[in-house]
Design a protein around this motif. Sequence first.
Motif, mmCIF file in Angstrom:
data_model
loop_
_atom_site.group_PDB
_atom_site.id
_atom_site.type_symbol
_atom_site.label_atom_id
_atom_site.label_comp_id
_atom_site.label_asym_id
_atom_site.label_seq_id
_atom_site.Cartn_x
_atom_site.Cartn_y
_atom_site.Cartn_z
ATOM 1 N N CYS A 1 0.697 -1.016 -0.480
ATOM 2 C CA CYS A 1 0.173 0.256 0.269
ATOM 3 C C CYS A 1 1.160 1.174 -0.486
ATOM 4 O O CYS A 1 2.115 1.479 0.369
ATOM 5 C CB CYS A 1 -0.448 -0.100 1.663
ATOM 6 N N CYS B 1 0.042 1.473 7.016
ATOM 7 C CA CYS B 1 -0.789 0.868 6.756
ATOM 8 C C CYS B 1 -1.221 -0.846 7.501
ATOM 9 O O CYS B 1 0.176 -1.342 6.965
ATOM 10 C CB CYS B 1 -1.598 0.876 5.341
ATOM 11 N N CYS C 1 -6.156 -1.850 -2.224
ATOM 12 C CA CYS C 1 -5.620 -1.425 -0.714
ATOM 13 C C CYS C 1 -7.240 -2.440 -0.162
ATOM 14 O O CYS C 1 -8.296 -1.093 -0.541
ATOM 15 C CB CYS C 1 -5.281 -0.858 0.139
ATOM 16 N N HIS D 1 -7.594 1.105 2.193
ATOM 17 C CA HIS D 1 -7.436 2.294 1.776
ATOM 18 C C HIS D 1 -7.694 2.992 0.610
ATOM 19 O O HIS D 1 -8.189 3.760 0.114
ATOM 20 C CB HIS D 1 -5.876 3.023 1.275
HETATM 21 ZN ZN ZN Z 1 -3.566 0.271 2.233
#
Ligand code: ZN
Length: 410
Positions: free
Chosen positions: A224, A229, A252, A255
């Motif tokens: 990511c 993350c 991801c 995100h």
């Molecule tokens: Zn992420």
Amino acid sequence: MRFEVSRVMDTVEQRLTTDITLAQAVVDLADVARFQELDGGRPVNLLRVGMVLDALAQYLLDGAAMLYPVAGRELISDQALTSKERMVLGRWLDSGRIEAVPMVGDRVIEVADFTGMPVIARRNYRQYADRFPWLGDSPERVLRLDRRPGKAVLIPGAEPDSAPTGNVRSVGRYATTAATPDTGDRVFQPRARQPQTRVSTRAIEPAASPSSLGATLLARSWRCSEDLCPSFGADRELGEPVPRLLKGVPSCPRHERPLTDAGSRPAEYPVAVVIEDTVRLRFPVTAAAPVHVGRDADISLKLWLHEGASSWIADRHLTLEIIDSGLVVTGVGENGTVVWHRGGPGEAGESVRLYEGQRYALGRHDSIELYTGVELVPGNRRVVGGPVSARDVLSVLADAPTVALRAHSS
Ligand SMILES: [Zn+2]
């Protein structure tokens, strides 16, 4: 009371993971936490995940069964959670033990599709059958979460609120995230076979495989762009989850940004410690370092050994490591280690004894015996055929009286 609840949460935490090598079922955490009828308590309660872990352990007859929970923003920000629960949830999210997503949607089904693991569900996922036809073709891959007096149960293939089916079938999954050869290439093959001393009754039953898209995604490592993350960050300590596919792009799940391909994913194998046919512990073998197993080693068995086994098994009895993408065992202890080689699930197998320094590349259905009743089972599979009953499987809620589920601790 509060102490007991904290202790239960700590025990539960050890059984949650988004490492797809170790996880054995995926669930929408909200489905569990909001299952109010389970105990008649508060509308939302995080402790219910403990009851579901117990149900999974009972279903798999695996006291170390691990769960891959997915949590949507609406659960994470629910004001009905106690401050204690919010703190615990935050810790689980930050450590990557549960997967945070803006919207759960079909993510749970996607994880099941990409990995082959079963789904635990209260709600009906049939709306996603267009993208995932197995929801219609293989209904047993969905384990319906239901309640019985004082506990949760899992019923494969059942529609919500329908009667339980009698014939419970395994919906485990294949062992590894990387491609595994069907028969192990032997690194070392002793010339003379030892006489068979014990015919294992153990059958190792595989079920669903990763989808072809899943297998392709699982063959790579992903990063990511957010360094911190918990799912795909550079500092993640657990093994990797699977990407979310957004508009055809591996992304991801947290995100919702494209992931970068960080090269081929090293092979990684889960191994279960089985004592007297009961799974006690599950650990990964990764390319990072060999794992030593014995009475007192990286994986210490001494807690579970009776006197005879304890005097037979060396402090460091054997070593497991990844060689050429395969799982290889090396005998270390002077009393030797027995490998049961099987060509397929359910076979009695033939034994190969390894002495100090001797190596053996484990096949998909092989198991390792350190002493009668003390075994290592490679692969993330349901262990069936042994004399184990549900009574032998311990509860993570052993420390939590039912009343704790009703308590408004804050
Ligand atoms: Zn992420």
